[in-house]
Design a protein around this motif. Structure first.
Motif, PDB file in Angstrom:
ATOM      1  N   LYS A   1       0.645  -1.243  -0.075  1.00 39.32           N
ATOM      2  CA  LYS A   1       0.359  -0.101   0.107  1.00 39.32           C
ATOM      3  C   LYS A   1       0.625   1.256   0.063  1.00 39.32           C
ATOM      4  O   LYS A   1       0.325   2.468  -0.439  1.00 39.32           O
ATOM      5  CB  LYS A   1      -0.914   0.118   1.192  1.00 39.32           C
ATOM      6  CG  LYS A   1      -1.886  -0.955   1.035  1.00 39.32           C
ATOM      7  CD  LYS A   1      -2.947  -0.978   2.472  1.00 39.32           C
ATOM      8  CE  LYS A   1      -4.058  -1.974   2.406  1.00 39.32           C
ATOM      9  NZ  LYS A   1      -4.732  -1.901   3.658  1.00 39.32           N
ATOM     10  N   LYS A   2       2.054   1.363   0.480  1.00 41.44           N
ATOM     11  CA  LYS A   2       2.941   2.463   0.531  1.00 41.44           C
ATOM     12  C   LYS A   2       4.196   2.072  -0.349  1.00 41.44           C
ATOM     13  O   LYS A   2       5.032   2.912  -0.148  1.00 41.44           O
ATOM     14  CB  LYS A   2       3.626   2.361   2.194  1.00 41.44           C
ATOM     15  CG  LYS A   2       2.552   2.719   3.291  1.00 41.44           C
ATOM     16  CD  LYS A   2       2.990   3.207   4.441  1.00 41.44           C
ATOM     17  CE  LYS A   2       3.986   4.231   4.607  1.00 41.44           C
ATOM     18  NZ  LYS A   2       4.438   4.677   5.995  1.00 41.44           N
ATOM     19  N   HIS A   3       3.873   1.256  -1.203  1.00 38.84           N
ATOM     20  CA  HIS A   3       4.817   0.866  -2.447  1.00 38.84           C
ATOM     21  C   HIS A   3       6.052   0.697  -1.776  1.00 38.84           C
ATOM     22  O   HIS A   3       7.298   1.025  -2.250  1.00 38.84           O
ATOM     23  CB  HIS A   3       5.014   2.224  -3.203  1.00 38.84           C
ATOM     24  CG  HIS A   3       3.672   2.638  -3.995  1.00 38.84           C
ATOM     25  ND1 HIS A   3       2.996   2.049  -4.846  1.00 38.84           N
ATOM     26  CD2 HIS A   3       2.904   3.770  -3.527  1.00 38.84           C
ATOM     27  CE1 HIS A   3       1.868   2.533  -5.052  1.00 38.84           C
ATOM     28  NE2 HIS A   3       1.859   3.632  -4.319  1.00 38.84           N
ATOM     29  N   GLN A   4       6.098  -0.289  -0.690  1.00 36.04           N
ATOM     30  CA  GLN A   4       7.701  -0.628  -0.081  1.00 36.04           C
ATOM     31  C   GLN A   4       7.855  -1.921  -0.474  1.00 36.04           C
ATOM     32  O   GLN A   4       7.215  -2.507  -0.578  1.00 36.04           O
ATOM     33  CB  GLN A   4       7.494  -0.250   1.521  1.00 36.04           C
ATOM     34  CG  GLN A   4       7.000   0.958   1.910  1.00 36.04           C
ATOM     35  CD  GLN A   4       6.689   0.967   3.512  1.00 36.04           C
ATOM     36  OE1 GLN A   4       6.331  -0.130   4.181  1.00 36.04           O
ATOM     37  NE2 GLN A   4       6.984   2.085   4.039  1.00 36.04           N
ATOM     38  N   SER A   5       9.261  -2.197  -0.440  1.00 38.07           N
ATOM     39  CA  SER A   5       9.656  -3.706  -0.931  1.00 38.07           C
ATOM     40  C   SER A   5       9.973  -4.283   0.748  1.00 38.07           C
ATOM     41  O   SER A   5      10.632  -3.598   1.231  1.00 38.07           O
ATOM     42  CB  SER A   5      10.811  -3.318  -1.722  1.00 38.07           C
ATOM     43  OG  SER A   5      11.877  -2.742  -1.009  1.00 38.07           O
ATOM     44  N   LEU A   6       9.274  -5.541   0.781  1.00 37.64           N
ATOM     45  CA  LEU A   6       9.492  -6.353   1.904  1.00 37.64           C
ATOM     46  C   LEU A   6      10.215  -7.479   1.535  1.00 37.64           C
ATOM     47  O   LEU A   6       9.632  -8.329   0.879  1.00 37.64           O
ATOM     48  CB  LEU A   6       8.142  -6.555   2.657  1.00 37.64           C
ATOM     49  CG  LEU A   6       8.306  -7.345   3.988  1.00 37.64           C
ATOM     50  CD1 LEU A   6       9.012  -6.779   4.857  1.00 37.64           C
ATOM     51  CD2 LEU A   6       6.922  -7.789   4.337  1.00 37.64           C
ATOM     52  N   LEU A   7      11.352  -7.771   1.665  1.00 38.17           N
ATOM     53  CA  LEU A   7      12.205  -8.764   1.416  1.00 38.17           C
ATOM     54  C   LEU A   7      12.356  -9.689   2.610  1.00 38.17           C
ATOM     55  O   LEU A   7      12.457  -9.370   3.846  1.00 38.17           O
ATOM     56  CB  LEU A   7      13.504  -8.462   1.017  1.00 38.17           C
ATOM     57  CG  LEU A   7      13.678  -7.320   0.010  1.00 38.17           C
ATOM     58  CD1 LEU A   7      15.179  -6.799  -0.232  1.00 38.17           C
ATOM     59  CD2 LEU A   7      13.119  -7.854  -1.446  1.00 38.17           C
ATOM     60  N   CYS A   8      12.219 -10.964   2.228  1.00 35.61           N
ATOM     61  CA  CYS A   8      12.473 -12.312   3.332  1.00 35.61           C
ATOM     62  C   CYS A   8      13.566 -13.025   3.036  1.00 35.61           C
ATOM     63  O   CYS A   8      13.650 -13.815   2.149  1.00 35.61           O
ATOM     64  CB  CYS A   8      10.916 -12.789   3.469  1.00 35.61           C
ATOM     65  SG  CYS A   8      10.942 -14.169   4.696  1.00 35.61           S
ATOM     66  N   ASN A   9      14.536 -12.987   3.931  1.00 35.85           N
ATOM     67  CA  ASN A   9      15.728 -13.863   3.474  1.00 35.85           C
ATOM     68  C   ASN A   9      15.952 -15.035   4.547  1.00 35.85           C
ATOM     69  O   ASN A   9      16.285 -14.703   5.803  1.00 35.85           O
ATOM     70  CB  ASN A   9      17.072 -12.822   3.668  1.00 35.85           C
ATOM     71  CG  ASN A   9      18.318 -13.588   3.305  1.00 35.85           C
ATOM     72  OD1 ASN A   9      18.347 -14.676   2.786  1.00 35.85           O
ATOM     73  ND2 ASN A   9      19.369 -12.680   3.437  1.00 35.85           N
ATOM     74  N   VAL A  10      15.434 -15.982   4.230  1.00 26.76           N
ATOM     75  CA  VAL A  10      15.501 -17.219   4.889  1.00 26.76           C
ATOM     76  C   VAL A  10      16.073 -18.204   4.213  1.00 26.76           C
ATOM     77  O   VAL A  10      15.545 -18.884   3.260  1.00 26.76           O
ATOM     78  CB  VAL A  10      14.029 -17.843   5.677  1.00 26.76           C
ATOM     79  CG1 VAL A  10      14.222 -18.679   6.490  1.00 26.76           C
ATOM     80  CG2 VAL A  10      13.594 -16.513   6.416  1.00 26.76           C
ATOM     81  N   GLN A  11      17.100 -19.054   4.666  1.00 32.34           N
ATOM     82  CA  GLN A  11      18.052 -19.929   3.704  1.00 32.34           C
ATOM     83  C   GLN A  11      17.643 -21.452   3.999  1.00 32.34           C
ATOM     84  O   GLN A  11      17.804 -22.358   3.486  1.00 32.34           O
ATOM     85  CB  GLN A  11      19.369 -19.579   3.737  1.00 32.34           C
ATOM     86  CG  GLN A  11      19.666 -18.212   3.280  1.00 32.34           C
ATOM     87  CD  GLN A  11      21.004 -17.807   3.281  1.00 32.34           C
ATOM     88  OE1 GLN A  11      21.907 -18.606   3.581  1.00 32.34           O
ATOM     89  NE2 GLN A  11      21.490 -16.531   2.602  1.00 32.34           N
TER      90      GLN A  11
ATOM     91  N   VAL B   1      13.718  -8.548   6.249  1.00 29.02           N
ATOM     92  CA  VAL B   1      13.761  -9.412   7.326  1.00 29.02           C
ATOM     93  C   VAL B   1      14.530 -10.900   7.044  1.00 29.02           C
ATOM     94  O   VAL B   1      14.486 -11.312   5.922  1.00 29.02           O
ATOM     95  CB  VAL B   1      12.304  -9.902   7.519  1.00 29.02           C
ATOM     96  CG1 VAL B   1      12.118 -10.919   8.663  1.00 29.02           C
ATOM     97  CG2 VAL B   1      11.327  -8.699   7.641  1.00 29.02           C
ATOM     98  N   CYS B   2      15.440 -11.228   8.070  1.00 30.23           N
ATOM     99  CA  CYS B   2      16.682 -12.088   7.536  1.00 30.23           C
ATOM    100  C   CYS B   2      16.611 -13.052   8.982  1.00 30.23           C
ATOM    101  O   CYS B   2      16.296 -12.594  10.068  1.00 30.23           O
ATOM    102  CB  CYS B   2      18.053 -11.215   7.629  1.00 30.23           C
ATOM    103  SG  CYS B   2      19.217 -12.515   7.243  1.00 30.23           S
TER     104      CYS B   2
END
Length: 571
Positions: free
Chosen positions: A436-446, A481-482
């Motif tokens: 909604k705020k044009h934000q990029s939410l990255l999830c780094n779980v290996q 998020v990592c």
């Protein structure tokens, strides 16, 4: 420069001898010179009065005859070698005869003129090398001739010089002998005093067992005896004082309260370990602030804050060694009480403030509803009222949950949790809000990581951290998020490139109701309890929450959880 008693005695002794010698020499030489001058005077007067004057009184004597008489007298007289000049004049001052003979023009001197006036003249020249005689030669009552003589006094001066040399040698020998005797006398007086001084210095340095042995029965012996008695008494008194001092120091050093004592010159005379711990290197700053606050009569303790400590300072007065007023400061540590009191007051104020806003809104809209007939307006107002009621419900629910955490109640439901799957799930759920705020939410779980934990509570922590990032990061921002294993722990990080948190606010962000931007946080619906709850949940799992932030760069929250096998979570 300090002088010993020996040197002073010798100097005084020598000065006395010098003064005595100087006075005696002055009188001896003066009397000797006077004696010789009087002797010459008497001899010349006897010679002149007994022969020459009687012969020269004859008026019939011619000038040639007078010269012959003078020459004959000078050859026969035993004092002729002393006479440098002899002149005979008539009553007008004209030269009649002389010795040695004078071939030059003659002019009568003042002495001759005085003798022609009927007066006898006897005097010495300015350098005392010559005696001058002038005798009137009378015939009846009138002065017919004048007899003038100049007698050398060189022999007197030479004799006086010899006497001076003899006296000087005698004085040098006498002075040396006198100083030697004075030195021996000073030694006999100073040696016992020096020994007694050395023993007294040993006593002053604390050796009260020193043996004072002075065999003399004079004043020095009595002084030594007094020192011996004093040493015995001092040893007894100091032993008693040392015992009392050690007892008092043990009590003061083991007190939990700080004790600081200063004299009237602001010099520290005692400070225990507790006071050093409280004040550290700011002792003089403490004294300046406390003395600036205290009144002439201190009746109430003073509150003083320094380097994380809150101290209650009581002051007592005493008379110091300068016969003036010193002060004793008792420092009672009330840091925890003050902290709890501040937290209680702040908590009450924050809760009151947080509840006042929705209550005021509800009251305002409710009062307005009484006068509104439009159904759409009523529905809008009722929606606002329900929203504010929900807000109060969430606030009270969060407060109850924190209260349960504070009470130590076991509120965790431990189960096997795939925390990697949980992180992916929460990221997908929160990505809708980020978009909604044009934000990029990255999830780094290996990799998949499975632990024993309370899934719902960890989800609450993760949602809270990601939601805060979405809320405060600007439109188009980035959130990552990592999840990873690190040094035997699990590290879950939520990092953004938002406005960041001011450095002075970082230590307080986990406090209840604390907001960095209070106006904005409240307008966004935050209660100020989210991070507090997240921190308490992580602590209940045996972990901790770390934060790193820089204004204008971003913020990074790190949840550190211990990596344990199933069934090993300590609550």
């Amino acid at each position: 420069m300090t002088k010993s008693i020996e040197s002073r005695l010798i100097i005084v002794f020598g000065l006395l001898i010098l003064i005595l010698m100087f006075i005696s020499s002055f009188f001896v030489i003066d009397r000797t010179k006077s004696y010789f001058y009087d002797d010459i005077k008497n001899k010349i007067e006897f010679m002149v009065s007994s022969s020459l004057i009687r012969i020269l009184e004859d008026k019939s004597l011619t000038q040639q005859k007078i010269q012959e008489i003078i020459d004959q007298s000078m050859k026969q007289s035993q004092y002729g070698f002393m006479i440098q000049k002899l002149i005979v004049t008539d009553n007008r001052g004209r030269l009649l005869a002389s010795f040695p003979r004078m071939d030059i023009s003659f002019y009568p001197s003042d002495e001759i003129l005085t003798s022609l006036a009927g007066y006898k003249v006897i005097k010495r020249d300015s350098e005392n090398q010559t005696m001058i005689f002038a005798f009137p030669i009378k015939s009846g009552k009138s002065v017919e001739r004048s007899l003038y003589l100049e007698v050398s006094c060189q022999s007197i001066l030479e004799t006086v010089t010899d006497i001076k040399n003899i006296l000087f040698m005698a004085y040098v020998i006498g002075m040396g002998f006198s100083l030697f005797i004075g030195f021996l006398f000073a030694k006999t007086l100073s040696n016992p005093l020096r020994k007694l001084t050395r023993q007294a210095l040993e006593m002053a340095q604390g050796n009260l067992d020193v043996k004072i042995e002075i065999s003399s029965q004079d004043e020095i012996g009595k002084l030594a005896s007094a020192f011996k008695i004093m040493a015995t008494n001092l040893k007894r008194y100091i032993t008693e004082l040392e015992f009392e001092k050690q007892k008092l120091e043990r009590i003061l050093q083991n007190m939990s309260d700080g004790v600081l004592a200063i004299n009237s010159r602001n010099e520290i005379i005692h400070i225990n370990e507790s006071a050093k711990r409280f004040l550290k290197d700011d002792i003089h700053g403490f004294l300046d602030k406390i003395q600036a606050q205290k009144s002439s009569v201190v009746s109430q303790p003073i509150i003083y804050e320094v380097d994380g400590y809150t101290l209650e300072v009581s002051i007592a007065f005493f008379v110091d060694s300068f016969q003036s007023t010193g002060m004793v400061f008792i420092l009672h540590d009330i840091t925890e009480q003050a902290k709890l009191d501040r937290m209680r007051k702040q908590f009450v104020a924050d809760v009151s403030h947080e509840l006042r806003t929705p209550i005021t809104t509800i009251k305002t809209y409710s009062e307005t509803l009484l006068d509104v007939d439009d159904e759409s307006v009523k529905r809008e107002f009722l929606t606002v009222i329900i929203k504010e009621c929900d807000r109060m419900t969430r606030l009270i629910s969060d407060l109850l949950y924190l209260s349960r955490l504070d009470s130590g109640e076991n509120i965790l439901r431990i189960e096997e949790v795939n925390i990697s799957e949980l992180v992916r799930f929460v990221c997908e759920k929160m990505r809708i809000h980020a978009n909604k705020k044009h934000q990029s939410l990255l999830c780094n779980v290996q990799e998949d990581i499975i632990i024993d934990a309370d899934r719902d509570r960890l989800e609450q922590v993760l949602i809270n951290l990601i939601n805060n990032a979405i809320t405060y990061v600007q439109d188009g921002g980035r959130i990552e998020v990592c999840l990873k294993k690190e040094n035997g722990n699990i590290e879950l990080t939520v990092e953004d490139n938002g406005p960041g948190i001011p450095k002075e606010d970082l230590p307080r962000i986990f406090e209840r109701f604390y907001r960095v931007d209070k106006a904005r946080s409240r307008s966004l619906g935050g209660s100020g309890l989210g991070l507090s709850i997240a921190d308490e949940i992580v602590k209940a799992h045996g972990g901790r929450v770390l934060v790193e932030s820089e204004e204008g760069v971003g913020t990074k929250f790190t949840v550190v959880l211990p990596l344990k096998e199933k069934g090993q979570v300590t609550l």
